[in-house]
Write a protein that holds these residues in place. Sequence first.
Motif, PDB file in Angstrom:
ATOM      1  N   GLU A  91     -35.375   1.161  -8.063  1.00 12.88           N
ATOM      2  CA  GLU A  91     -36.208   1.109  -6.860  1.00 12.88           C
ATOM      3  C   GLU A  91     -37.682   0.953  -7.231  1.00 12.88           C
ATOM      4  O   GLU A  91     -38.404   0.159  -6.626  1.00 12.88           O
ATOM      5  N   ASP A 209     -34.412 -11.565   5.958  1.00 13.91           N
ATOM      6  CA  ASP A 209     -33.456 -10.454   5.980  1.00 13.91           C
ATOM      7  C   ASP A 209     -34.214  -9.177   6.332  1.00 13.91           C
ATOM      8  O   ASP A 209     -35.100  -8.761   5.606  1.00 13.91           O
ATOM      9  N   ARG A 211     -32.733  -6.076   7.056  1.00 16.73           N
ATOM     10  CA  ARG A 211     -31.742  -4.986   7.114  1.00 16.73           C
ATOM     11  C   ARG A 211     -32.349  -3.608   6.900  1.00 16.73           C
ATOM     12  O   ARG A 211     -31.841  -2.617   7.419  1.00 16.73           O
ATOM     13  N   LEU A 212     -33.400  -3.519   6.108  1.00 16.43           N
ATOM     14  CA  LEU A 212     -33.990  -2.211   5.825  1.00 16.43           C
ATOM     15  C   LEU A 212     -35.283  -1.981   6.600  1.00 16.43           C
ATOM     16  O   LEU A 212     -36.147  -1.218   6.165  1.00 16.43           O
ATOM     17  N   ASN A 267     -33.002  -9.502  -8.724  1.00 17.83           N
ATOM     18  CA  ASN A 267     -31.570  -9.757  -8.874  1.00 17.83           C
ATOM     19  C   ASN A 267     -31.218 -10.003 -10.345  1.00 17.83           C
ATOM     20  O   ASN A 267     -30.218  -9.488 -10.863  1.00 17.83           O
ATOM     21  N   HIS A 272     -33.441  -3.046  -7.593  1.00 16.13           N
ATOM     22  CA  HIS A 272     -32.904  -2.810  -6.253  1.00 16.13           C
ATOM     23  C   HIS A 272     -33.112  -4.075  -5.413  1.00 16.13           C
ATOM     24  O   HIS A 272     -34.145  -4.261  -4.773  1.00 16.13           O
ATOM     25  N   ARG A 273     -32.101  -4.951  -5.408  1.00 15.43           N
ATOM     26  CA  ARG A 273     -32.223  -6.255  -4.753  1.00 15.43           C
ATOM     27  C   ARG A 273     -32.441  -6.132  -3.257  1.00 15.43           C
ATOM     28  O   ARG A 273     -33.222  -6.884  -2.662  1.00 15.43           O
ATOM     29  N   GLU A 274     -31.741  -5.183  -2.603  1.00 12.58           N
ATOM     30  CA  GLU A 274     -31.874  -5.049  -1.153  1.00 12.58           C
ATOM     31  C   GLU A 274     -33.285  -4.644  -0.755  1.00 12.58           C
ATOM     32  O   GLU A 274     -33.824  -5.118   0.252  1.00 12.58           O
ATOM     33  N   ALA A 277     -35.470  -7.815  -1.243  1.00 14.85           N
ATOM     34  CA  ALA A 277     -35.185  -8.850  -0.248  1.00 14.85           C
ATOM     35  C   ALA A 277     -35.696  -8.456   1.134  1.00 14.85           C
ATOM     36  O   ALA A 277     -36.282  -9.272   1.849  1.00 14.85           O
ATOM     37  N   SER A 278     -35.486  -7.218   1.514  1.00 13.57           N
ATOM     38  CA  SER A 278     -35.923  -6.775   2.833  1.00 13.57           C
ATOM     39  C   SER A 278     -37.439  -6.737   2.935  1.00 13.57           C
ATOM     40  O   SER A 278     -38.021  -7.183   3.931  1.00 13.57           O
TER      41      SER A 278
END
Length: 300
Positions: A91, A209, A211-212, A267, A272-274, A277-278
Amino acid sequence: MTVELRILLLIALFAVGYVARRIGWLKPPHAGRMLQLVITVGLPALFLADVSRVPLRADLIALPASAIIIIFACGGASLLAGRMLGLQRPEQGAMTICAMSINNGFLFPFAIAVWGQVGFAQMALFDFGNALCQGSLVYAIAAAYGGHGTGFAAIARRVLSFPPLWALLVALLINVTGTHLPEVVTTVLGTVGRWILMLVIIALGVLFDARLLGDRRVLATLALRIVLGLAVGYACVLLFGLTGLTRSVLLLGAAAPIGFSAVVIANRENLHRELAASAASISVLLALVFVPLALWLLPS
């Protein structure tokens, strides 16, 4: 076409990419190929067409120097923020490279639409400092946090394999030596480059994206890249005594959204890819709001 219509066109292109992703016409691999085309053809063509011809002044060295200062400041602050949030290494690595990744590719189409050739060329000079850091320091940090050692050779290969960097160096050489490319060559390069550059906005729409959205790690990353970046950029304006268009270019670049290169690196290095990306996606959405406003308010 008026400046307002050009900006609306760019926003519409982002919407086209977003909708195309949702209905299945375009997917992230398509966006990746678009961005690769921009990197290998679009930006080099524009650098050769525009940077080779604009008047260069000694004070413009402040642009790449400021980009490096901003990147170091945001990276250092991210380490403190990560400790405060108790982040794990993947992270922390993702937050740090996002805070240090300046997405000038997103800004280039806006700079051309509003400021023309001179504004784009100055933004390219700002990106020179950014590109040097992305291909060296940012890559090394990502590798370290991902548990992969990296040496001088690996970093050097990454820097030397970046086509826009070579194109910018050649364009600067042409400029300072007083060499003049044939008018037909610069016209063709400029036209091709501008059309290809529009793919950046479509690709970012495809990659969006959220998502977060609302996650404190994402919010902290956005604050580091945009808010702190702008604050350090303003300090650089005062430090170097910049005015006019150069001042505007620096301030806009300082507040640029997060580069999607950070997502690719996260990636690749098992960060921490998410989170990356977020944060990158939401920063682009925010930039679609504040960049047109900034261009309207900032002097040219």
